[in-house]
Design a protein around this motif. Structure first.
Motif, PDB file in Angstrom:
ATOM      1  N   ARG A 130       2.720  -3.516  -1.078  1.00  0.00           N
ATOM      2  CA  ARG A 130       1.462  -3.197  -1.757  1.00  0.00           C
ATOM      3  C   ARG A 130       0.953  -1.814  -1.370  1.00  0.00           C
ATOM      4  O   ARG A 130       0.369  -1.121  -2.171  1.00  0.00           O
ATOM      5  N   THR A 131       1.191  -1.386  -0.150  1.00  0.00           N
ATOM      6  CA  THR A 131       0.628  -0.119   0.328  1.00  0.00           C
ATOM      7  C   THR A 131       1.628   1.031   0.334  1.00  0.00           C
ATOM      8  O   THR A 131       1.276   2.150   0.677  1.00  0.00           O
ATOM      9  N   ALA A 132       2.860   0.790  -0.070  1.00  0.00           N
ATOM     10  CA  ALA A 132       3.904   1.815  -0.009  1.00  0.00           C
ATOM     11  C   ALA A 132       3.575   3.040  -0.853  1.00  0.00           C
ATOM     12  O   ALA A 132       3.969   4.149  -0.503  1.00  0.00           O
ATOM     13  N   ASN A 133       2.857   2.871  -1.949  1.00  0.00           N
ATOM     14  CA  ASN A 133       2.549   3.989  -2.834  1.00  0.00           C
ATOM     15  C   ASN A 133       1.117   4.492  -2.681  1.00  0.00           C
ATOM     16  O   ASN A 133       0.580   5.107  -3.599  1.00  0.00           O
ATOM     17  N   ALA A 134       0.536   4.263  -1.532  1.00  0.00           N
ATOM     18  CA  ALA A 134      -0.838   4.719  -1.294  1.00  0.00           C
ATOM     19  C   ALA A 134      -0.900   6.247  -1.366  1.00  0.00           C
ATOM     20  O   ALA A 134      -0.045   6.943  -0.841  1.00  0.00           O
ATOM     21  N   GLN A 135      -1.904   6.738  -2.052  1.00  0.00           N
ATOM     22  CA  GLN A 135      -2.113   8.176  -2.187  1.00  0.00           C
ATOM     23  C   GLN A 135      -3.160   8.691  -1.203  1.00  0.00           C
ATOM     24  O   GLN A 135      -3.186   9.863  -0.871  1.00  0.00           O
ATOM     25  N   LEU A 136      -4.019   7.793  -0.763  1.00  0.00           N
ATOM     26  CA  LEU A 136      -5.102   8.159   0.142  1.00  0.00           C
ATOM     27  C   LEU A 136      -5.291   7.001   1.113  1.00  0.00           C
ATOM     28  O   LEU A 136      -5.305   5.843   0.707  1.00  0.00           O
ATOM     29  N   ALA A 137      -5.433   7.321   2.393  1.00  0.00           N
ATOM     30  CA  ALA A 137      -5.586   6.274   3.403  1.00  0.00           C
ATOM     31  C   ALA A 137      -6.534   6.744   4.504  1.00  0.00           C
ATOM     32  O   ALA A 137      -6.109   7.108   5.589  1.00  0.00           O
ATOM     33  N   PRO A 138      -7.832   6.740   4.226  1.00  0.00           N
ATOM     34  CA  PRO A 138      -8.777   7.177   5.257  1.00  0.00           C
ATOM     35  C   PRO A 138      -8.926   6.162   6.381  1.00  0.00           C
ATOM     36  O   PRO A 138      -8.938   4.955   6.147  1.00  0.00           O
ATOM     37  N   TYR A 139      -9.029   6.683   7.583  1.00  0.00           N
ATOM     38  CA  TYR A 139      -9.289   5.894   8.784  1.00  0.00           C
ATOM     39  C   TYR A 139     -10.599   6.410   9.347  1.00  0.00           C
ATOM     40  O   TYR A 139     -10.741   7.601   9.625  1.00  0.00           O
ATOM     41  N   VAL A 140     -11.570   5.528   9.483  1.00  0.00           N
ATOM     42  CA  VAL A 140     -12.902   5.932   9.923  1.00  0.00           C
ATOM     43  C   VAL A 140     -13.283   5.126  11.155  1.00  0.00           C
ATOM     44  O   VAL A 140     -13.247   3.894  11.126  1.00  0.00           O
ATOM     45  N   GLU A 141     -13.632   5.820  12.242  1.00  0.00           N
ATOM     46  CA  GLU A 141     -14.121   5.147  13.431  1.00  0.00           C
ATOM     47  C   GLU A 141     -15.638   5.199  13.453  1.00  0.00           C
ATOM     48  O   GLU A 141     -16.240   6.206  13.085  1.00  0.00           O
ATOM     49  N   LEU A 142     -16.233   4.101  13.874  1.00  0.00           N
ATOM     50  CA  LEU A 142     -17.680   3.984  13.984  1.00  0.00           C
ATOM     51  C   LEU A 142     -18.022   3.590  15.407  1.00  0.00           C
ATOM     52  O   LEU A 142     -17.355   2.741  15.995  1.00  0.00           O
TER      53      LEU A 142
END
Length: 67
Positions: free
Chosen positions: A8-20
């Motif tokens: 499902r995620t193999a074709n991801a174009q954007l993958a933001p990681y946000v720490e809070l």
């Protein structure tokens, strides 16, 4: 890794990681907020996955993938 998740995620174009980072007395509220947002994220077109995690006493993170 879960094969279905990987496919499902193999074709991801954007993958933001946000720490809070929350105040110690607000960490449960911030965690609840992240959890409550899941139905909204699930309804978004183009969202492939979303994970929220606690990575410390007062630190949380959100990782989303989008097509």
């Amino acid at each position: 890794m879960d094969t279905a998740y990987a496919n499902r995620t193999a074709n991801a174009q954007l993958a933001p990681y946000v720490e809070l980072e929350a105040k110690a007395d607000k960490i449960d509220e911030v965690a609840a907020f992240l959890k409550s947002a899941q139905p909204l994220v699930d309804a978004e077109t183009g969202t492939l996955s979303r994970d929220a995690l606690r990575i410390g006493y007062v630190k949380l993170a959100s990782f989303d993938t989008f097509s």
